[in-house]
Design an enzyme around this catalytic site. Structure first.
Site, PDB file in Angstrom:
ATOM      1  N   SER C  54     -16.278 -60.547  11.990  1.00  0.00           N
ATOM      2  CA  SER C  54     -16.747 -59.696  10.904  1.00  0.00           C
ATOM      3  C   SER C  54     -18.181 -59.306  11.211  1.00  0.00           C
ATOM      4  O   SER C  54     -18.981 -60.127  11.664  1.00  0.00           O
ATOM      5  CB  SER C  54     -16.648 -60.423   9.566  1.00  0.00           C
ATOM      6  OG  SER C  54     -16.913 -59.493   8.531  1.00  0.00           O
ATOM      7  N   GLU C  55     -18.503 -58.018  10.984  1.00  0.00           N
ATOM      8  CA  GLU C  55     -19.767 -57.498  11.498  1.00  0.00           C
ATOM      9  C   GLU C  55     -20.996 -58.115  10.813  1.00  0.00           C
ATOM     10  O   GLU C  55     -22.095 -58.022  11.338  1.00  0.00           O
ATOM     11  CB  GLU C  55     -19.810 -55.963  11.483  1.00  0.00           C
ATOM     12  CG  GLU C  55     -19.416 -55.276  10.218  1.00  0.00           C
ATOM     13  CD  GLU C  55     -17.932 -54.986  10.081  1.00  0.00           C
ATOM     14  OE1 GLU C  55     -17.115 -55.873  10.363  1.00  0.00           O
ATOM     15  OE2 GLU C  55     -17.599 -53.871   9.637  1.00  0.00           O
ATOM     16  N   ASN C  56     -20.813 -58.762   9.690  1.00  0.00           N
ATOM     17  CA  ASN C  56     -21.951 -59.450   9.068  1.00  0.00           C
ATOM     18  C   ASN C  56     -22.265 -60.796   9.720  1.00  0.00           C
ATOM     19  O   ASN C  56     -23.066 -61.565   9.188  1.00  0.00           O
ATOM     20  CB  ASN C  56     -21.760 -59.613   7.559  1.00  0.00           C
ATOM     21  CG  ASN C  56     -20.480 -60.320   7.195  1.00  0.00           C
ATOM     22  OD1 ASN C  56     -19.487 -60.207   7.904  1.00  0.00           O
ATOM     23  ND2 ASN C  56     -20.486 -61.070   6.117  1.00  0.00           N
ATOM     24  N   SER C  96     -24.224 -59.629  16.376  1.00  0.00           N
ATOM     25  CA  SER C  96     -22.896 -59.194  15.930  1.00  0.00           C
ATOM     26  C   SER C  96     -22.540 -57.827  16.526  1.00  0.00           C
ATOM     27  O   SER C  96     -21.395 -57.592  16.925  1.00  0.00           O
ATOM     28  CB  SER C  96     -22.870 -59.119  14.398  1.00  0.00           C
ATOM     29  OG  SER C  96     -21.559 -58.910  13.941  1.00  0.00           O
TER      30      SER C  96
END
Lengths: 261, 226, 226, 261
Positions: C54-56, C96
């Site tokens: 997940s990009e976070n 990320s």
């Protein structure tokens, strides 16, 4: 199938590294941060004409055995066996010790491309991060700027530095799991953590393999996605009692006098 | 150049390091190169807290272990084992050089071969050796807010190391702010090189004689204070 | 375009997610966008181990908590609280997106507004809204090794979403590898768009009628397998 | 004097932020990763005409209070008080909720410069790392490439993206010490850790201040050198019982239906 990046043997870990490959070698120069067993396996395999990417070109087993290290080989094991064609490196030669790389370099038998240390780290990161290049202020007005695009951005001059990619990255970590998650010890992150994921295949030599879930998620330094193979160092290593060269003894004396390793 | 000064008093390495350390201000982040610079860590002025950076990935470390002791996984950039102190933290190489290149360090101290009037630095290639090693010197030279060079005032052949224009391969241009030598302390300013302090028994004229560019004598020029 | 097919069978969102998940291979690293894509995490084929990104700033997470539960400091990119599993690790935003941009992800699944014959994607700006949000869509589109788009085959006005050339603002060019719609599965190849699977009750001709570019029918074109 | 970056009050922490400043705001968009108390202090101070750098433009306290958060303000507290002139942002508007920023944007009262999320992170890192710019593949052939230099490197097209600098960075971490060393919790690193050190002054709001030496050196995510001020959230926060807007209630219903926040 559960993901399993763990490899059983060092020879197996490097079996597909071909002659002519470009290989990143992690660590800072100290043998404690060096993937010693992977380098030894590579030397046994005898891959030829390789291009290396590393911070130093190795001091040789003698220097480290004198200091009491059991795992004592560094990049020198590739150099002295004549496997290296070219080194992309921040510190090709030592100021206290003429290493084998310097001897071969002076004899015209190896090639060196010298890159400032921070630029080397950034170019390696650029490869990992999918960047086409970065503008750095380092090297402007020096020999390093030769052949490079210069650009003035907001009144300051920068050099365009391109990513350094490689076929394989050999790195050393402290612990790893079957997903390839890695932690390091203290100052042994250095180029190991930087190179992880920057090559097509990253192989991590670790002190210990742990069960998935044993590494605290908050402390993982290298996410497993950057790592393809994990292999543990043998717990017991037989004492290496090859004689220590006079050169290494001299270098130790010199180093002590200077207060540096 | 003559060696008529060869028997005069000169600061030894430890004393030069002591003088360098006087530059460390409270709260400074400092990187010390191999040689005289690293000795300066022993002379942080009393009551000042300074945090040392080493390019192999650490901020905040304590004393150097004697050879053979300490943790091989915790060394400074010279490869010497050092100690963890409250506040120590570790990071990888590209973070370490983000700190360097990103102008986060207050002070970098390095050895030098030549420093020019404009503050150009040459310190990585001794011409006679033909092959040198850049290492992290170029990054530190462009990245530190204040670059201090600690070196002998002249070469073994009595040639000035403080020159109008460097003849050796450069490390970086217009980067040096202060030069601490075995006979003088010289500041690099836009107006030129300012002689701030001289070693005991030396005269302004004698220092000038061993220095290629014309020195501006600071109004408060004094004997090196230690 | 006519709405003569409006009463025909269409895959619902869960079934589209199920079909998407069939693409996940053993050991794949997968990023799932908001909407249908994120539902695909429930349908990883039995026996396959897949790691979600997940990009976070997380790799490897488990199920989504029901709203109001879970740890507010552990969410996916849609803001839903998720669970730690063995193997989870965290990182900051630039790391990320090094993972994303650096082509480390095997699969990215996103929603779409239009996909062109060449694999151009438009999915961030509905023209009528005038203002859209790019978020991480452009990075994922250029960075993932295999980009899968899950979307309805036509707009609410029965306009094809699979078009010769996108009329909406682009997310990235020549990036889409596979399109899973509510009536077909289409692969983007250098030769053109290849119809691989069609929904039950639909004919090749009917799917073509709702698709702007000429489809190449795969020799082994079959009913969507779930 | 011992180094002491700890500040006692939030108003004091932001006292020197002037009108017209460029301010990075950490976090991902979730309020848990947002420096709520610093933003409230900034709103109390009423700094005008600021340019913000952030991932989102805020959803507003109501949305978060509905989900049970005690610290509920996000960037919206600056937006709805009319303090923002321009936002440099990856996600200016929400797909489930018309926030105050969107309303002002549609009314022409604020400006938005939209940057792809990964490019935003990289441009912020470039500022921190002293780079003059980076070439990214993201945005090629889209609206994002307008006005930017394009370069083909090794056969692939990239855009030149310049560093984003700022006067202040306001970030949220979990624990901090007097040197400014920081650790985060889980996915709350996001832009917080990326922005630390990228602005002239970095101010960290933490859940807890610990004694120097209490953070494990292996787990520190942000080295203290990147941080100028550290301030702790109050342990007790009074319940915010302002009424919740109908819009926020509608958005919650919509979000539940969609399965996203």
């Amino acid at each position: 199938m559960p993901i399993n990046k763990i490899v059983a043997g060092f020879d197996e870990a490097v079996a597909d590294i071909p002659d002519g490959a470009t290989i990143m070698i992690g660590g800072f120069g100290t043998v404690a941060s060096t993937p010693t067993c992977l380098l030894e396996a590579l030397a046994r395999k005898g891959v030829k004409n390789i291009t290396t990417v590393s911070n130093t070109t190795g001091f040789g087993s003698d220097v480290w055995r004198l200091l009491g290290y059991k795992f004592s080989e560094d990049m020198d094991v590739l150099v002295r066996n004549g496997l290296v064609k070219k080194a992309i490196v921040a510190a090709p030669v030592s100021t206290v010790y003429q290493n084998n790389f310097e001897k071969l370099l002076r004899a015209g038998k190896v090639e060196a491309e010298m890159v400032p240390q921070g630029t080397l780290a950034e170019r390696i990161r650029a490869a990992k991060a999918g960047l086409g290049g970065v503008y750095v202020p380092t090297g402007v007005g020096t020999i390093v700027e030769k052949g490079k695009e210069k650009k003035v951005i907001n009144g300051k001059t920068y050099l365009l530095e391109l990513p350094i990619t490689a076929d394989f990255a050999l790195i050393k970590a402290h612990k790893g799991d079957r997903w390839g998650n890695l932690v390091y010890r203290r100052t042994s992150r250095t180029f190991n953590a930087t190179m992880a994921g920057a090559a097509k295949v990253t192989i991590a030599e670790v002190d210990e393999i742990v069960e998935l879930g044993q590494l605290d998620p908050e402390t993982v330094v290298t996410p497993g996605i950057y790592v393809d193979r994990v292999i543990a160092r043998p717990k017991d290593v037989k004492v290496d009692d090859r004689p220590i060269s006079q050169e290494a003894l001299d270098s130790q004396a010199k180093t002590k006098a200077r207060g540096s390793a | 150049m003559s060696d008529k000064f060869k028997d005069k008093f000169r600061l030894d390495r430890q004393t030069m390091a002591l003088r360098v350390a006087k530059e460390f201000q409270d709260g400074d982040y400092v990187n010390l190169g191999i040689g005289i610079p690293v000795l300066a860590s022993n002379y942080v002025p009393a009551g000042r807290e300074v945090v040392f950076h080493s390019e192999n990935g650490v901020l905040g470390f304590g004393q150097v272990h004697t050879a053979g002791e300490g943790d091989p996984d915790f060394v400074n950039a010279g490869g010497q084992a050092v100690t963890i102190i409250p506040g120590t933290c570790f990071f990888d190489h590209h973070e370490s050089f983000s700190i360097v290149r990103g102008r986060h360090l207050d002070i970098s101290v390095m050895g030098g071969l030549q420093v020019s009037e404009k503050g150009d630095l040459a310190n990585w290639l001794v011409p006679e050796r033909q092959i040198g090693t850049i290492g992290g010197a170029m990054d530190l030279a462009v990245g530190a807010r204040k670059l201090i060079i600690a070196m002998n005032h002249v070469t073994k052949d009595n040639q000035p190391r403080i020159v109008k224009k460097c003849s050796y391969e450069l490390t970086a241009v217009e980067c040096v702010k202060l030069v601490v030598t075995d006979i003088a302390v010289i500041e690099v300013t836009k107006k030129g090189m300012v002689l701030k302090e001289i070693a005991p028994t030396w005269t302004l004229e004698e220092v000038q004689e061993l220095t290629e560019p014309k020195l501006i004598v600071a109004p408060d020029c004094k004997e090196i204070e230690l």
